[in-house]
Design an enzyme around this catalytic site. Structure first.
Site, PDB file in Angstrom:
ATOM      1  N   LYS A  74      13.810  33.058  29.021  1.00 33.01           N
ATOM      2  CA  LYS A  74      14.405  31.855  28.436  1.00 33.01           C
ATOM      3  C   LYS A  74      13.377  30.941  27.767  1.00 33.01           C
ATOM      4  O   LYS A  74      13.741  30.065  26.983  1.00 33.01           O
ATOM      5  CB  LYS A  74      15.202  31.088  29.494  1.00 33.01           C
ATOM      6  CG  LYS A  74      16.400  31.870  30.004  1.00 33.01           C
ATOM      7  CD  LYS A  74      17.446  32.104  28.920  1.00 33.01           C
ATOM      8  CE  LYS A  74      18.636  32.878  29.445  1.00 33.01           C
ATOM      9  NZ  LYS A  74      19.648  33.138  28.416  1.00 33.01           N
TER      10      LYS A  74
HETATM   11  N1  PMP Z   1      18.890  37.440  33.809  1.00 29.44           N
HETATM   12  C1  PMP Z   1      18.716  36.158  34.170  1.00 29.44           C
HETATM   13  C2  PMP Z   1      18.015  35.852  35.449  1.00 29.44           C
HETATM   14  C3  PMP Z   1      19.204  35.126  33.355  1.00 29.44           C
HETATM   15  O1  PMP Z   1      19.036  33.837  33.734  1.00 29.44           O
HETATM   16  C4  PMP Z   1      19.899  35.461  32.171  1.00 29.44           C
HETATM   17  C5  PMP Z   1      20.459  34.364  31.322  1.00 29.44           C
HETATM   18  N2  PMP Z   1      21.756  33.937  31.670  1.00 29.44           N
HETATM   19  C6  PMP Z   1      20.072  36.815  31.836  1.00 29.44           C
HETATM   20  C7  PMP Z   1      19.546  37.771  32.682  1.00 29.44           C
HETATM   21  C8  PMP Z   1      20.828  37.257  30.631  1.00 29.44           C
HETATM   22  O2  PMP Z   1      20.200  36.941  29.424  1.00 29.44           O
HETATM   23  P1  PMP Z   1      21.068  36.495  28.184  1.00 29.44           P
HETATM   24  O3  PMP Z   1      21.644  35.150  28.509  1.00 29.44           O
HETATM   25  O4  PMP Z   1      20.110  36.438  27.053  1.00 29.44           O
HETATM   26  O5  PMP Z   1      22.152  37.489  27.980  1.00 29.44           O
END
Ligand code: PMP
Length: 344
Positions: A48
Site C-alpha cells: 500500500k
Molecule cells: N493483502 C492485504 C494485507 C491487504 O491489506 C490488501 C488490500 N486490501 C490486499 C492484500 C489486496 O490488495 P488490493 O487492495 O490491491 O487488491
C-alpha cells in the site's frame, strides 16, 4: 574526487523496487518455478506504500493538494499506515475513519504515525451518518483542500501498480513470467500489474485469490452480484462484500478461493520453510498456488510470480498466535503443529 554521503533523502525514496525471491522448499513437489514479490520490503511494510505515494503525488501534480492540506481515508489497515507515513514526510494532515472492530494495536500504530483517528461504530449500516464511510465523506466536505483516497473506487490505485509493480516484475523476470497470482481486495494490485504485463504479453495468465465469504469469484463468473456469497471470514484485506470499480474483472482469467484455516497454516509454513515472515494474505496466496497446482494450472516450465502483500508483524495477535489459532479451531487440522517453548 569528492566523497558523497550515501543516503536517501527520506524514507519515501525506498518505496517500490521490492525483491523477487525464489520459493524453494514450500514448492518442492510442485510443477514449475515460483517467485514471490515480497512487498514487506517497502518501508511501510506493505504494497500500500505504492498507492499512498502515487495517489498523493498525482493530487499534488494536478494542484488539488497543497502543503498543509488533509488526506482522508477509511481504513485501519495497511493503506492507513502508508498514508500516515507519506503524510508525515510531505507535511499533510492524515485523518483515518476506522471501524470499532479495529484492534487497539492497529489504532495505536496509526496514532504513532501521526494520524488523527476517528473510531466509528461497526454495527451500523454503510449509509448511517456514524459509519466510517459517512464520517469520511463528511470530513472531506468539511475540510477545504482535502483529498479522499477512496481506494476501492479510485483508478489511481490501479495506475500506481501499472507504473510500478508491473514494470518491476517484467524486468525482474526478463519477460519470462507465465502466470501472475495476486490477492484481490480493492483489486488495484492485480488489475494494474496485469494491465502492464498483458500489454507486454497477452498470454500471461492472471489469477486472483479470493476468500470464501466474498463475492468476487462469483461476480467474475456471472457478472451478477450474489448476496448469498457473503458471510463473515477472518482474512483481512482479501475479497469483498461489494464490487470495487478498481477491479478490472475482464483482465483476470480466473479467481481461486481459499479458506481462513488453510491460509493461516500456509503463512506459518512460509516462515518455517522459506524464512519469509509475511502476512495472512500472503498465506492465502500461497494456499491458492497449491490449489492451482493440484488442479493442473502450471507446467514444468511455468514461471509463476506470486505477490506477498505485507509483513507478518501485523498478525502477531492472530495467525502467529497459538491461542488465537486454537480459538478459531484451526489446530484441529492434520497439518497443525504447536511448537513448545522451553522455560528455564
Ligand atoms: N493483502 C492485504 C494485507 C491487504 O491489506 C490488501 C488490500 N486490501 C490486499 C492484500 C489486496 O490488495 P488490493 O487492495 O490491491 O487488491
Amino acid at each position: 574526487m569528492k566523497e558523497e554521503i550515501q543516503a536517501c533523502n527520506n524514507i519515501l525514496e525506498l518505496i517500490g523496487n521490492t525483491p523477487l525471491i525464489k520459493l524453494n522448499k514450500i514448492t518442492q513437489n510442485m510443477k514449475g518455478n515460483y517467485f514471490a514479490k515480497v512487498e514487506a520490503f517497502n518501508p511501510g511494510h506493505s504494497t500500500k506504500d505504492r498507492i499512498a505515494l502515487y495517489i498523493i503525488e498525482q493530487a499534488e501534480k494536478s494542484g488539488i493538494l497543497k502543503p498543509g492540506d488533509t488526506i482522508i481515508e477509511t481504513t485501519s489497515g495497511n493503506t492507513g499506515f502508508s498514508l500516515a507515513m507519506v503524510s508525515i514526510i510531505k507535511g499533510y494532515e492524515c485523518i483515518l475513519a476506522v471501524s470499532s472492530k479495529s484492534s487497539a494495536d492497529k489504532i495505536d500504530m496509526l496514532k504513532t504515525m501521526g494520524a488523527k483517528v476517528y473510531v466509528c461504530p461497526a454495527h451500523v449500516s454503510a449509509d448511517d451518518p456514524r459509519s466510517y464511510y459517512e464520517v469520511a465523506k463528511r470530513l472531506h466536505n468539511e475540510h477545504v483542500g482535502s483529498v479522499y483516497i477512496n481506494q476501492y473506487f479510485n483508478e489511481l490505485n490501479v495506475d500506481a501498480h501499472y507504473y510500478s509493480t508491473g514494470p518491476e516484475i517484467w524486468q525482474q523476470t526478463q519477460g519470462k513470467i507465465t502466470h501472475l497470482v495476486a490477492c484481490s481486495g480493492t483489486g488495484g494490485t492485480i488489475s494494474g500489474t496485469a494491465r502492464f504485463l498483458k500489454e507486454k504479453n497477452p498470454n500471461i495468465r492472471i489469477i486472483g485469490i479470493d476468500a470464501y465469504g466474498s463475492v468476487l469469484q462469483k461476480y467474475h463468473q456471472t457478472h451478477e452480484f450474489d448476496q448469498n456469497e457473503i458471510y463473515p471470514y477472518r482474512i483481512e484485506g482479501l475479497g469483498k462484500n461489494l464490487i470495487p470499480s478498481a477491479t478490472d474483472f475482464d483482465i483476470i482469467d480466473k479467481f481461486e478461493k481459499v479458506t481462513d484455516e488453510s491460509s493461516a497454516h500456509r503463512a506459518r509454513e512460509l516462515a518455517k520453510t522459506e524464512g519469509l515472515f509475511v502476512g495472512y494474505t500472503s498465506g492465502a496466496a500461497m494456499q491458492g498456488l497449491k490449489q492451482l497446482e493440484e488442479d493442473g494450472e502450471f507446467a514444468e516450465d511455468s514461471n509463476v510470480v506470486v505477490i506477498f502483500p505485507d509483513h507478518g508483524s501485523r498478525y502477531m495477535s492472530k495467525v502467529f498466535n497459538d491461542k488465537w489459532m486454537d480459538e478459531q479451531g484451526f489446530f484441529d487440522s492434520e497439518t497443525a503443529e504447536i511448537q513448545k517453548v522451553e522455560y528455564v
